[in-house]
Design an enzyme around this catalytic site. Structure first.
Site, mmCIF file in Angstrom:
data_model
loop_
_atom_site.group_PDB
_atom_site.id
_atom_site.type_symbol
_atom_site.label_atom_id
_atom_site.label_comp_id
_atom_site.label_asym_id
_atom_site.label_seq_id
_atom_site.Cartn_x
_atom_site.Cartn_y
_atom_site.Cartn_z
ATOM 1 N N HIS A 163 4.327 -0.596 -5.207
ATOM 2 C CA HIS A 163 4.214 -1.030 -3.806
ATOM 3 C C HIS A 163 4.673 -2.478 -3.644
ATOM 4 O O HIS A 163 4.368 -3.140 -2.657
ATOM 5 C CB HIS A 163 2.784 -0.868 -3.287
ATOM 6 C CG HIS A 163 2.432 0.565 -2.983
ATOM 7 N ND1 HIS A 163 1.150 0.991 -2.743
ATOM 8 C CD2 HIS A 163 3.216 1.673 -2.871
ATOM 9 C CE1 HIS A 163 1.145 2.304 -2.496
ATOM 10 N NE2 HIS A 163 2.388 2.733 -2.582
ATOM 11 N N CYS B 71 19.813 -10.133 4.515
ATOM 12 C CA CYS B 71 20.787 -10.298 3.425
ATOM 13 C C CYS B 71 20.191 -10.052 2.042
ATOM 14 O O CYS B 71 20.907 -10.059 1.044
ATOM 15 C CB CYS B 71 21.440 -11.682 3.482
ATOM 16 S SG CYS B 71 20.367 -13.013 2.889
ATOM 17 N N CYS C 162 14.622 -11.524 2.330
ATOM 18 C CA CYS C 162 15.231 -11.544 3.660
ATOM 19 C C CYS C 162 15.605 -10.114 4.042
ATOM 20 O O CYS C 162 16.272 -9.422 3.274
ATOM 21 C CB CYS C 162 16.473 -12.422 3.649
ATOM 22 S SG CYS C 162 17.454 -12.261 5.170
ATOM 23 N N ASP D 14 -0.992 -7.524 -6.281
ATOM 24 C CA ASP D 14 -1.559 -8.831 -6.602
ATOM 25 C C ASP D 14 -1.057 -9.450 -7.907
ATOM 26 O O ASP D 14 -1.392 -10.594 -8.216
ATOM 27 C CB ASP D 14 -3.088 -8.736 -6.634
ATOM 28 C CG ASP D 14 -3.566 -7.573 -7.510
ATOM 29 O OD1 ASP D 14 -3.101 -7.458 -8.654
ATOM 30 O OD2 ASP D 14 -4.400 -6.780 -7.033
ATOM 31 N N CYS E 138 15.258 -16.902 6.771
ATOM 32 C CA CYS E 138 16.098 -17.017 5.579
ATOM 33 C C CYS E 138 16.958 -18.279 5.658
ATOM 34 O O CYS E 138 17.601 -18.520 6.674
ATOM 35 C CB CYS E 138 16.992 -15.778 5.485
ATOM 36 S SG CYS E 138 18.212 -15.851 4.165
ATOM 37 N N PHE F 130 -7.413 -3.732 1.553
ATOM 38 C CA PHE F 130 -7.168 -3.984 2.969
ATOM 39 C C PHE F 130 -6.787 -2.738 3.735
ATOM 40 O O PHE F 130 -6.715 -2.743 4.952
ATOM 41 C CB PHE F 130 -6.141 -5.114 3.163
ATOM 42 C CG PHE F 130 -4.699 -4.717 3.100
ATOM 43 C CD1 PHE F 130 -3.930 -4.694 4.260
ATOM 44 C CD2 PHE F 130 -4.094 -4.393 1.906
ATOM 45 C CE1 PHE F 130 -2.594 -4.347 4.206
ATOM 46 C CE2 PHE F 130 -2.758 -4.055 1.845
ATOM 47 C CZ PHE F 130 -2.013 -4.017 2.998
ATOM 48 N N ALA G 198 -6.328 0.069 -5.667
ATOM 49 C CA ALA G 198 -7.106 -1.052 -5.130
ATOM 50 C C ALA G 198 -8.458 -1.251 -5.823
ATOM 51 O O ALA G 198 -8.915 -2.386 -5.969
ATOM 52 C CB ALA G 198 -7.322 -0.858 -3.639
HETATM 53 ZN ZN ZN Z 1 19.179 -13.782 4.686
#
Ligand code: ZN
Length: 256
Positions: free
Chosen positions: A123, A134, A131, A108, A157, A38, A27
């Site tokens: 990360h 899926c 989603c 970022d 989604c 954060f 960071a």
């Molecule tokens: Zn999905």
């Protein structure tokens, strides 16, 4: 020569001598681009948002609307941020063959924006959403655009109706495959340059003792002491900008 100038000269020498150097960034590298850390207290965000909701998988699942309220604000900051001198120096070092790539905890995307090519975002990245049911991926801009358009608080989604989540690693989640790749690269490195991280978040912090025990040299540049200063061949406690500018000059990097 001042103590800092001497340390920067040693850092330049370590980079020149390394066969395969890698950078590990946190960071602190992005705070100079106006992106608050954060996870650390005092950034202001913790005071208004409960970290157990906006930074953990459990919190995301239990209150996705609150989670997205936070992320909408953070997204606005992230999309406006630009690479700073540290990002630019790392990209130039790679271009010059002095650095093999960047392993970053930052989400970022600023290393790529600065021109770094070999980047492991261990990360994740805020630029996509995924989603959770899926695995469908889409650009995060589309997610927020849709939220504005339909006035909903939680994006779904388009294929299966599952919850969409920014593709960042939350507490309680597995790290992506890029972490395994990064760990493999670290095993090959003979220099690990650690920048702007206090090395407290695992498993990423564990890359440092891993590199040290494999015989790599370790150089740490961070404002504050880190958990692994004792393993390092060189430790510089300073603002990154104060180190990167003279380093670029010593190595003759044209930053444009
Ligand atoms: Zn999905």
């Amino acid at each position: 020569m001042s103590a800092l100038a001497e340390q920067v000269a040693r850092l330049a020498e370590m980079l020149r001598r390394a066969e395969y150097a890698l950078a590990l960034t946190g960071a602190g590298v992005s705070t100079e681009s106006g992106i608050p850390d954060f996870r650390s207290p005092g950034s202001g965000l913790w005071e208004r948002y409960d970290p157990t909701i906006i930074a953990s998988r459990e919190g995301f699942l239990s209150d996705p609307a609150r989670f997205y309220e936070f992320w909408r604000e953070r997204f606005a900051v992230l999309t406006q941020a630009e690479p700073n001198i540290t990002h630019r120096v790392l990209a130039k070092l790679e271009e010059r063959g002095l650095l093999g790539g960047v392993i970053t905890q930052n989400i970022d995307g600023l290393h790529r924006a600065a021109g770094s090519r070999r980047v492991w975002e261990v990360h994740g990245s805020y630029r996509e959403a995924v989603c959770i049911r899926c695995g469908y991926r889409l650009p995060i801009e589309e997610v927020f655009a849709k939220l504005e358009e339909v006035g909903e608080k939680v994006p779904r989604c388009p294929h299966c109706g599952g919850l969409l989540k920014p593709d960042v690693v939350l507490f309680g989640e597995q790290l992506p495959a890029s972490f395994t790749e990064a760990s493999r690269e670290v095993a090959q490195a003979d220099l690990l340059l650690v920048l702007g991280t206090s090395l407290e978040v695992y498993p990423v912090a564990g890359l440092v003792p891993q590199a040290a025990s494999a015989g790599a040299r370790i150089a740490i540049v961070n404002r504050d002491p880190t958990a692994f200063d004792h393993l390092a061949d060189l430790v510089i406690h300073a603002q990154l900008g104060q180190v990167m500018a003279p380093l670029a000059r010593l190595l003759g990097l044209e930053l444009g």
